[in-house]
Design a protein around this motif. Structure first.
Motif, short mmCIF file in Angstrom:
data_model
loop_
_atom_site.label_atom_id
_atom_site.label_comp_id
_atom_site.label_asym_id
_atom_site.label_seq_id
_atom_site.Cartn_x
_atom_site.Cartn_y
_atom_site.Cartn_z
N ASP A 30 0.83 -1.20 0.00
CA ASP A 30 0.00 0.00 0.00
C ASP A 30 0.87 1.25 0.00
O ASP A 30 1.79 1.40 0.80
CB ASP A 30 -0.91 0.02 1.24
N THR A 31 0.57 2.14 -0.88
CA THR A 31 1.27 3.41 -0.93
C THR A 31 0.55 4.40 -0.02
O THR A 31 -0.53 4.12 0.51
CB THR A 31 1.29 3.96 -2.37
N VAL A 32 1.15 5.54 0.17
CA VAL A 32 0.53 6.58 1.00
C VAL A 32 -0.79 7.02 0.38
O VAL A 32 -1.79 7.22 1.08
CB VAL A 32 1.50 7.78 1.14
N GLU A 33 -0.81 7.09 -0.93
CA GLU A 33 -2.03 7.51 -1.63
C GLU A 33 -3.14 6.48 -1.43
O GLU A 33 -4.30 6.83 -1.19
CB GLU A 33 -1.73 7.69 -3.12
N THR A 34 -2.80 5.20 -1.51
CA THR A 34 -3.79 4.14 -1.33
C THR A 34 -4.34 4.16 0.09
O THR A 34 -5.55 4.01 0.29
CB THR A 34 -3.15 2.77 -1.62
N LYS A 35 -3.47 4.35 1.08
CA LYS A 35 -3.93 4.42 2.46
C LYS A 35 -4.85 5.60 2.68
O LYS A 35 -5.87 5.49 3.36
CB LYS A 35 -2.73 4.49 3.40
N ALA A 36 -4.52 6.75 2.07
CA ALA A 36 -5.38 7.93 2.21
C ALA A 36 -6.73 7.69 1.55
O ALA A 36 -7.77 8.08 2.09
CB ALA A 36 -4.69 9.15 1.58
N LEU A 37 -6.73 7.03 0.41
CA LEU A 37 -7.99 6.74 -0.28
C LEU A 37 -8.84 5.76 0.53
O LEU A 37 -10.06 5.90 0.60
CB LEU A 37 -7.73 6.18 -1.67
N ARG A 38 -8.21 4.78 1.15
CA ARG A 38 -8.97 3.83 1.98
C ARG A 38 -9.58 4.54 3.18
O ARG A 38 -10.72 4.26 3.56
CB ARG A 38 -8.06 2.70 2.44
N GLN A 39 -8.82 5.44 3.80
CA GLN A 39 -9.34 6.17 4.95
C GLN A 39 -10.50 7.08 4.53
O GLN A 39 -11.53 7.15 5.20
CB GLN A 39 -8.24 7.00 5.60
N GLU A 40 -10.35 7.76 3.39
CA GLU A 40 -11.43 8.61 2.90
C GLU A 40 -12.67 7.78 2.57
O GLU A 40 -13.79 8.17 2.87
CB GLU A 40 -10.97 9.38 1.67
N ASN A 41 -12.45 6.61 1.98
CA ASN A 41 -13.55 5.73 1.65
C ASN A 41 -14.28 5.28 2.92
O ASN A 41 -15.51 5.25 2.97
CB ASN A 41 -13.03 4.51 0.88
N ARG A 42 -13.52 4.97 3.97
CA ARG A 42 -14.12 4.56 5.24
C ARG A 42 -14.95 5.71 5.84
O ARG A 42 -16.06 5.51 6.33
CB ARG A 42 -13.01 4.14 6.21
N GLN A 43 -14.41 6.93 5.77
CA GLN A 43 -15.14 8.09 6.29
C GLN A 43 -16.43 8.33 5.50
O GLN A 43 -17.48 8.65 6.08
CB GLN A 43 -14.26 9.34 6.24
N HIS B 58 -18.16 6.10 3.88
CA HIS B 58 -19.12 5.04 4.22
C HIS B 58 -19.79 5.34 5.56
O HIS B 58 -21.00 5.15 5.71
CB HIS B 58 -18.43 3.67 4.28
N ASP B 59 -19.02 5.82 6.53
CA ASP B 59 -19.60 6.18 7.83
C ASP B 59 -20.60 7.32 7.67
O ASP B 59 -21.69 7.30 8.27
CB ASP B 59 -18.51 6.57 8.83
N LYS B 60 -20.25 8.29 6.85
CA LYS B 60 -21.15 9.43 6.61
C LYS B 60 -22.42 8.96 5.91
O LYS B 60 -23.53 9.41 6.24
CB LYS B 60 -20.42 10.48 5.77
N LEU B 61 -22.27 8.06 4.97
CA LEU B 61 -23.43 7.53 4.26
C LEU B 61 -24.34 6.76 5.21
O LEU B 61 -25.57 6.88 5.14
CB LEU B 61 -22.97 6.63 3.11
N ASP B 62 -23.75 5.98 6.11
CA ASP B 62 -24.56 5.25 7.10
C ASP B 62 -25.33 6.21 7.99
O ASP B 62 -26.51 6.00 8.28
CB ASP B 62 -23.67 4.35 7.95
#
Length: 111
Positions: free
Chosen positions: A46-59, A61-65
């Motif tokens: 995982d690159t830094v960009e991938t980790k940032a995208l995963r964290q943003e995706n998680r956020q 999803h939480d917002k959508l919930d």
């Protein structure tokens, strides 16, 4: 083409190698683990960009919930309150006006 010829064997090996390269290119493009020449899998780091995208995706999803939970509450309010609101509007229509000054203006006439 003669199937016992060395050219056929070389073409067959070339096609197999090309298919393996194309397969790995498609897997790398789509983020799947790559195969090495012995059939083992190599995971992508995982690159830094991938980790940032995963964290943003998680956020997101939480917002959508949270939004879905709010939508459920709003739907309950609208559907539960909808019938009584309709009754209140009809009650206001049935009530005779007892204050105010009549304008005696007919619909469609110009002033």
């Amino acid at each position: 083409m003669d199937f016992g010829d060395a050219t056929f064997v070389i073409v067959l090996i070339g096609l197999s190698y090309s298919a393996w390269v194309i397969n790995n290119w498609i897997r790398a493009k789509n983020g799947y683990p790559l195969e090495d020449e012995f059939g083992g899998k190599t995971e992508r780091s995982d690159t830094v960009e991938t980790k940032a995208l995963r964290q943003e995706n998680r956020q997101l999803h939480d917002k959508l919930d949270a939004m879905q939970d709010r939508m459920v509450v709003l739907e309950k309010i609208v559907t539960d309150r909808g019938y009584s609101l309709h009754d209140e509007i009809e009650a206001l229509r049935d009530r005779q006006p007892n204050n105010g000054v009549p304008l005696n203006v007919k619909y469609g006439e110009k002033a």
